[in-house]
Scaffold this active site. Sequence first.
Site: not given
Length: 255
Positions: A103, A177
Amino acid sequence: MSVDQELIETQKNWIPLEANPEVLTTFMQSLGVSKDWEFCDIYGIDEGLLEMVPSPCVAVILLFPITNEYEDKRYKLEKEIEEKGQVLSDKVYFMKQYIGNACGTIGVIHSVLNNANVIEFNENGFFKQFLDKTTSLSTEERAISLLKNSEIEKSHEISALQGQSNVPQEDEPVVLHFVSFVHVDGHLYELDGRKPFAINHGESSAETLLKDTANVLQKMIDEDPKEIRFNLMGLVKKPNEESEEEEEKEKEETK
C-alpha cells in the site's frame, strides 16, 4: 485458470514501507522522479500546521489503522456509491492492490502519476515507463502489471529495509494502511487500492488540496475519536533557497 489470475491468487507479500518522508523520497526518486520533488511530514490538520507545509503540495499520503469500525463504514460507502454513482474523472489514475503490504508503494504511485502534468520524470525511469504502459489499462490490469514488475519490487525492498523502525517479516500481519489524496479535475479523490474505485470527496482545487484533505481526516477522527494513530505526509516541490530567503526578508520588513 489464467496465468494472471494464478498470480493474483498466489498473494505475494512485500515488506511494508515505513511512513518516513526520507524513505519515500529516496524510493520515489530512485524510480525516476526529479529531485525537485520530495515528501515531507504534515504535523497536524490545524490551519497553522497546514501552513507550514511547503507549496505546492500536490498529494497527501495518509497512514492509518484498519479497524472494524473503519471496514464497516468502508463497505457501506462502497455500496452507496455503487447504487447512486459518483463523479469520476477519466483523468484519475487509479489501480487496485494485489500485493500484500504494497500500500505504501501504491500510495506513492497514485500520488505521482496523478500529477504527471507537473512532476518531471526521467524518461527511462520506472514512473514514465509504467505510466506509458498502463494508462490505457483497467485498474485490475494495472495491478497485474505492477505484480509482474521486478524493478519496483526490488526498489520497494531496498527502501523498506532503510527505515528506522524494526523491519517486520513479509508474512507478519499489518493493520496500518496507506492511502493517497489528490486533486484531479476540480475534485478531491481518495485513492486506496483495497477499494474497487477512487472515492470522490467533493469539489477541490490545487490551492485547497491540503485543507480539503484535512476536512476528510477530521470526519474520520470525529467518527472514531478514540483512534489517534494517524500519520500524514505531503508530496511537495522542494522549497527554493532564494525564495525562502525572500520570504524571510518580507516577514522581517512587515514586523
